[in-house]
Scaffold this active site. Structure first.
Site, PDB file in Angstrom:
ATOM      1  N   ASP A  24      61.883  27.718  34.343  1.00 29.58           N
ATOM      2  CA  ASP A  24      61.522  26.291  34.345  1.00 29.58           C
ATOM      3  C   ASP A  24      60.086  25.972  33.891  1.00 29.58           C
ATOM      4  O   ASP A  24      59.409  25.138  34.505  1.00 29.58           O
ATOM      5  CB  ASP A  24      61.754  25.700  35.745  1.00 29.58           C
ATOM      6  CG  ASP A  24      63.189  25.848  36.227  1.00 29.58           C
ATOM      7  OD1 ASP A  24      64.022  26.340  35.454  1.00 29.58           O
ATOM      8  OD2 ASP A  24      63.466  25.481  37.376  1.00 29.58           O
ATOM      9  N   LYS A 129      70.163  24.590  34.457  1.00 30.05           N
ATOM     10  CA  LYS A 129      70.640  24.771  35.831  1.00 30.05           C
ATOM     11  C   LYS A 129      70.397  23.493  36.634  1.00 30.05           C
ATOM     12  O   LYS A 129      69.308  22.916  36.579  1.00 30.05           O
ATOM     13  CB  LYS A 129      69.938  25.966  36.481  1.00 30.05           C
ATOM     14  CG  LYS A 129      68.426  25.820  36.608  1.00 30.05           C
ATOM     15  CD  LYS A 129      67.826  27.098  37.157  1.00 30.05           C
ATOM     16  CE  LYS A 129      66.357  27.013  37.463  1.00 30.05           C
ATOM     17  NZ  LYS A 129      65.928  25.974  38.376  1.00 30.05           N
ATOM     18  N   CYS A 162      61.840  27.389  42.638  1.00 29.87           N
ATOM     19  CA  CYS A 162      62.885  27.924  41.753  1.00 29.87           C
ATOM     20  C   CYS A 162      62.754  29.420  41.488  1.00 29.87           C
ATOM     21  O   CYS A 162      63.760  30.108  41.280  1.00 29.87           O
ATOM     22  CB  CYS A 162      62.912  27.129  40.456  1.00 29.87           C
ATOM     23  SG  CYS A 162      63.513  25.453  40.738  1.00 29.87           S
TER      24      CYS A 162
HETATM   25  N1  TIU Z   1      61.504  24.644  39.088  1.00 32.39           N
HETATM   26  C1  TIU Z   1      61.190  24.309  40.341  1.00 32.39           C
HETATM   27  O1  TIU Z   1      60.516  25.040  41.033  1.00 32.39           O
HETATM   28  N2  TIU Z   1      61.607  23.057  40.787  1.00 32.39           N
HETATM   29  C2  TIU Z   1      60.928  22.311  41.731  1.00 32.39           C
HETATM   30  O2  TIU Z   1      61.355  21.208  42.079  1.00 32.39           O
HETATM   31  N3  TIU Z   1      59.761  22.825  42.214  1.00 32.39           N
HETATM   32  C3  TIU Z   1      58.890  22.228  43.076  1.00 32.39           C
HETATM   33  O3  TIU Z   1      57.963  22.889  43.523  1.00 32.39           O
HETATM   34  N4  TIU Z   1      59.042  20.938  43.373  1.00 32.39           N
END
Ligand code: TIU
Length: 226
Positions: A24, A129, A162
């Site tokens: 991500d 995802k 994530c």
């Molecule tokens: N990719 C991921 O970690 N999504 C989140 O929402 N992370 C946060 O720390 N909010």
């Protein structure tokens, strides 16, 4: 086999059965006006992970080892976004709302794209995802089985959300997981530190961690050892 000086003990991997998973590294988590900032976070912390992740990508590409990118995204009609996820808390903008980088976390919106410094190149796999874990509601398991992979090297954001969720999912599926310490970040430095600790506690209950330079040196020194 390549041996990496890691914590809590050496991480040994077969380069023919190893993939890099970059979680991500999207504009929505890293740039102003995206999902991360709408949640009230200080996004400046994310900057630290960009150059190390790019270096790790370069290393895998130079060796011809597989690279998988993930993106946390939802369908335009939000059919894969549980109302509980969209409605939680009081963010400035919710998933699907329109911000300066288009609709927040919606597949195809500019903000949902991976930042240019870590962008996928031809032949690399991109997994969209809808959850925090990359195995939930995706074909990641089938992709890894197709590649014949058993070890996973992790980078990306955020460490305790994530990245950790995906590492735990991977661990439960039998993969050996190594997280590169500088190639991941949290909006909360204390959460990053705690996550690294909990991953490698109890004899590596989730996996291993190591600094980027240690990983790079381990890969470089292999031809001399062979
Ligand atoms: N990719 C991921 O970690 N999504 C989140 O929402 N992370 C946060 O720390 N909010």
């Amino acid at each position: 086999m390549i041996n990496v000086d890691a914590a809590p003990f050496a991480f040994t991997f077969d380069p023919a059965a190893t993939a890099l998973v970059v979680i991500d590294m999207q504009r929505d988590f890293i740039e102003p006006g995206g999902f991360g900032e709408t949640l009230g976070n200080d996004i400046s912390h994310m900057q630290r992970a960009i150059a190390p992740t790019a270096r790790l990508l370069a290393l895998f590409r130079a060796n011809g080892w597989p690279v998988i990118h993930t993106r946390e995204t939802h369908a335009a009609d939000l059919s894969d976004c549980p109302p509980a996820k969209r409605e939680r808390g009081s963010p400035a903008l919710r998933i699907g709302d329109t911000g300066p980088m288009g609709r927040i976390l919606i597949r195809g919106a500019p903000g949902a794209e991976i930042i240019s410094a870590c962008a996928p190149v031809t032949g690399e796999i991109v997994i969209d995802k809808p959850g925090k874990g990359a195995f939930y509601a995706t074909d990641l398991s089938a992709v890894l089985q197709g590649l014949g992979v058993r070890s996973l090297v992790f980078a990306g954001v955020t460490t305790e959300v994530c990245v950790q969720t995906t590492m735990r999912e991977a661990n439960d599926r039998g993969y050996e997981c190594l997280l590169i310490e500088e190639a991941t970040e949290s909006y909360f430095p204390e959460f990053k530190a705690a996550t690294l600790d909990m991953i490698r506690a109890q004899g590596g209950i989730v996996g291993w961690t190591t600094p980027l330079a240690t990983f790079e040196q381990s890969v470089k020194r292999q031809p001399e050892q062979a």
